[in-house]
Design a protein around this motif. Structure first.
Motif, PDB file in Angstrom:
ATOM      1  N   VAL A   1       0.829  -1.209   0.000  1.00 38.23           N
ATOM      2  CA  VAL A   1       0.000   0.000   0.000  1.00 38.23           C
ATOM      3  C   VAL A   1       0.864   1.261   0.000  1.00 38.23           C
ATOM      4  O   VAL A   1       0.607   2.200  -0.740  1.00 38.23           O
ATOM      5  CB  VAL A   1      -0.957   0.003   1.216  1.00 38.23           C
ATOM      6  CG1 VAL A   1      -1.703   1.310   1.321  1.00 38.23           C
ATOM      7  CG2 VAL A   1      -1.912  -1.162   1.134  1.00 38.23           C
ATOM      8  N   ASN A   2       1.922   1.255   0.801  1.00 36.44           N
ATOM      9  CA  ASN A   2       2.765   2.448   0.895  1.00 36.44           C
ATOM     10  C   ASN A   2       3.721   2.598  -0.285  1.00 36.44           C
ATOM     11  O   ASN A   2       4.465   3.552  -0.358  1.00 36.44           O
ATOM     12  CB  ASN A   2       3.536   2.470   2.220  1.00 36.44           C
ATOM     13  CG  ASN A   2       4.420   1.263   2.394  1.00 36.44           C
ATOM     14  OD1 ASN A   2       4.407   0.352   1.567  1.00 36.44           O
ATOM     15  ND2 ASN A   2       5.177   1.244   3.480  1.00 36.44           N
ATOM     16  N   GLN A   3       3.685   1.682  -1.224  1.00 37.43           N
ATOM     17  CA  GLN A   3       4.536   1.750  -2.420  1.00 37.43           C
ATOM     18  C   GLN A   3       3.727   2.127  -3.671  1.00 37.43           C
ATOM     19  O   GLN A   3       4.306   2.358  -4.717  1.00 37.43           O
ATOM     20  CB  GLN A   3       5.222   0.404  -2.658  1.00 37.43           C
ATOM     21  CG  GLN A   3       6.039  -0.074  -1.485  1.00 37.43           C
ATOM     22  CD  GLN A   3       7.455   0.487  -1.515  1.00 37.43           C
ATOM     23  OE1 GLN A   3       8.010   0.669  -2.587  1.00 37.43           O
ATOM     24  NE2 GLN A   3       8.012   0.762  -0.361  1.00 37.43           N
ATOM     25  N   GLU A   4       2.400   2.161  -3.555  1.00 30.91           N
ATOM     26  CA  GLU A   4       1.533   2.406  -4.705  1.00 30.91           C
ATOM     27  C   GLU A   4       1.199   3.905  -4.810  1.00 30.91           C
ATOM     28  O   GLU A   4       0.438   4.429  -3.996  1.00 30.91           O
ATOM     29  CB  GLU A   4       0.255   1.584  -4.564  1.00 30.91           C
ATOM     30  CG  GLU A   4      -0.765   1.771  -5.652  1.00 30.91           C
ATOM     31  CD  GLU A   4      -0.237   1.408  -7.026  1.00 30.91           C
ATOM     32  OE1 GLU A   4      -0.525   2.147  -7.962  1.00 30.91           O
ATOM     33  OE2 GLU A   4       0.476   0.379  -7.150  1.00 30.91           O
ATOM     34  N   PRO A   5       1.756   4.646  -5.787  1.00 27.94           N
ATOM     35  CA  PRO A   5       1.567   6.109  -5.883  1.00 27.94           C
ATOM     36  C   PRO A   5       0.101   6.528  -6.030  1.00 27.94           C
ATOM     37  O   PRO A   5      -0.335   7.476  -5.380  1.00 27.94           O
ATOM     38  CB  PRO A   5       2.364   6.510  -7.121  1.00 27.94           C
ATOM     39  CG  PRO A   5       3.266   5.369  -7.411  1.00 27.94           C
ATOM     40  CD  PRO A   5       2.656   4.148  -6.822  1.00 27.94           C
ATOM     41  N   PHE A   6      -0.670   5.857  -6.870  1.00 27.04           N
ATOM     42  CA  PHE A   6      -2.078   6.236  -7.068  1.00 27.04           C
ATOM     43  C   PHE A   6      -2.859   6.103  -5.771  1.00 27.04           C
ATOM     44  O   PHE A   6      -3.619   6.990  -5.381  1.00 27.04           O
ATOM     45  CB  PHE A   6      -2.716   5.386  -8.166  1.00 27.04           C
ATOM     46  CG  PHE A   6      -4.185   5.654  -8.330  1.00 27.04           C
ATOM     47  CD1 PHE A   6      -4.617   6.815  -8.962  1.00 27.04           C
ATOM     48  CD2 PHE A   6      -5.134   4.770  -7.832  1.00 27.04           C
ATOM     49  CE1 PHE A   6      -5.968   7.084  -9.100  1.00 27.04           C
ATOM     50  CE2 PHE A   6      -6.485   5.031  -7.958  1.00 27.04           C
ATOM     51  CZ  PHE A   6      -6.907   6.185  -8.595  1.00 27.04           C
ATOM     52  N   LEU A   7      -2.695   5.001  -5.062  1.00 21.14           N
ATOM     53  CA  LEU A   7      -3.387   4.769  -3.809  1.00 21.14           C
ATOM     54  C   LEU A   7      -2.960   5.782  -2.743  1.00 21.14           C
ATOM     55  O   LEU A   7      -3.790   6.286  -1.982  1.00 21.14           O
ATOM     56  CB  LEU A   7      -3.145   3.331  -3.330  1.00 21.14           C
ATOM     57  CG  LEU A   7      -4.010   2.853  -2.178  1.00 21.14           C
ATOM     58  CD1 LEU A   7      -5.491   3.026  -2.474  1.00 21.14           C
ATOM     59  CD2 LEU A   7      -3.705   1.408  -1.866  1.00 21.14           C
ATOM     60  N   GLN A   8      -1.684   6.095  -2.709  1.00 24.25           N
ATOM     61  CA  GLN A   8      -1.178   7.089  -1.754  1.00 24.25           C
ATOM     62  C   GLN A   8      -1.828   8.454  -1.984  1.00 24.25           C
ATOM     63  O   GLN A   8      -2.247   9.113  -1.042  1.00 24.25           O
ATOM     64  CB  GLN A   8       0.349   7.219  -1.856  1.00 24.25           C
ATOM     65  CG  GLN A   8       1.093   6.044  -1.305  1.00 24.25           C
ATOM     66  CD  GLN A   8       0.967   5.965   0.208  1.00 24.25           C
ATOM     67  OE1 GLN A   8      -0.088   6.115   0.794  1.00 24.25           O
ATOM     68  NE2 GLN A   8       2.086   5.726   0.844  1.00 24.25           N
ATOM     69  N   GLU A   9      -1.914   8.885  -3.244  1.00 22.78           N
ATOM     70  CA  GLU A   9      -2.543  10.173  -3.569  1.00 22.78           C
ATOM     71  C   GLU A   9      -4.022  10.161  -3.229  1.00 22.78           C
ATOM     72  O   GLU A   9      -4.570  11.147  -2.726  1.00 22.78           O
ATOM     73  CB  GLU A   9      -2.328  10.522  -5.047  1.00 22.78           C
ATOM     74  CG  GLU A   9      -0.948  11.042  -5.363  1.00 22.78           C
ATOM     75  CD  GLU A   9      -0.599  12.292  -4.567  1.00 22.78           C
ATOM     76  OE1 GLU A   9      -1.398  13.262  -4.538  1.00 22.78           O
ATOM     77  OE2 GLU A   9       0.483  12.306  -3.951  1.00 22.78           O
ATOM     78  N   THR A  10      -4.701   9.046  -3.492  1.00 22.84           N
ATOM     79  CA  THR A  10      -6.122   8.923  -3.178  1.00 22.84           C
ATOM     80  C   THR A  10      -6.346   9.032  -1.671  1.00 22.84           C
ATOM     81  O   THR A  10      -7.232   9.754  -1.211  1.00 22.84           O
ATOM     82  CB  THR A  10      -6.680   7.585  -3.704  1.00 22.84           C
ATOM     83  OG1 THR A  10      -6.429   7.507  -5.114  1.00 22.84           O
ATOM     84  CG2 THR A  10      -8.169   7.472  -3.445  1.00 22.84           C
TER      85      THR A  10
END
Length: 159
Positions: A5-14
């Motif tokens: 989760v902490n490596q996924e840029p789209f999810l982090q921005e969301t």
């Protein structure tokens, strides 16, 4: 096949956007309406020099009726936003015929050991907005010591 989760840029921005929206909601819902005994006004200096230290003048035009009202008595004045208890000024609102031509501004005295605007968040009279409240239930009984805000020393520029 998993993902971090902490490596996924789209999810982090969301998640960041969701968190900011929650914080914005908390901020907007935390405003406390205080009725008709408070206003937000721009501050100006008493050029007539008729106000004493610890006095202010304000004359408010009712948005509904257009009538003018001059609050008198104990008020608190604070620059928006207020972060420190010492930023709350407890002053006396007075009526001065010499200032009745001024409407929808808070007038601070020109005289005194320290300018009142400077006592609230190191403010000045360059367009800052002040909240003024004359509801006795909300005016504090005593005042905390204001913070010190030293003036910035001007830089010398060699030519």
């Amino acid at each position: 096949a998993g993902f971090e989760v902490n490596q996924e840029p789209f999810l982090q921005e969301t998640l960041k956007i969701i968190r900011l929206n929650f914080l914005r909601d908390i901020k907007s819902k935390s405003r406390v309406p205080i009725g008709s005994k408070a206003v937000c006004l721009i501050g100006i200096m008493d050029e007539e020099k008729c106000l004493n230290y610890k006095e202010v003048f304000l004359q408010i035009r009712s948005p509904e009726t257009g009538e003018l009202y001059i609050p008198q008595g104990r008020v608190f004045v604070v620059k928006n936003p207020c972060y420190y208890p010492g930023d709350i000024l407890i002053l006396k609102a007075v009526d001065r015929p010499e200032l009745r031509h001024i409407v929808d501004c808070v007038v601070f005295p020109a005289e005194g050991p320290r300018p009142h605007p400077n006592e609230t968040s190191g403010s000045d009279l360059d367009g800052d907005i002040y909240t003024i409240c004359w509801d006795e239930r909300l005016v504090p009984k005593c005042r905390c010591q204001p913070a010190e805000f030293d003036a910035v020393k001007p830089k010398t520029v060699e030519q």
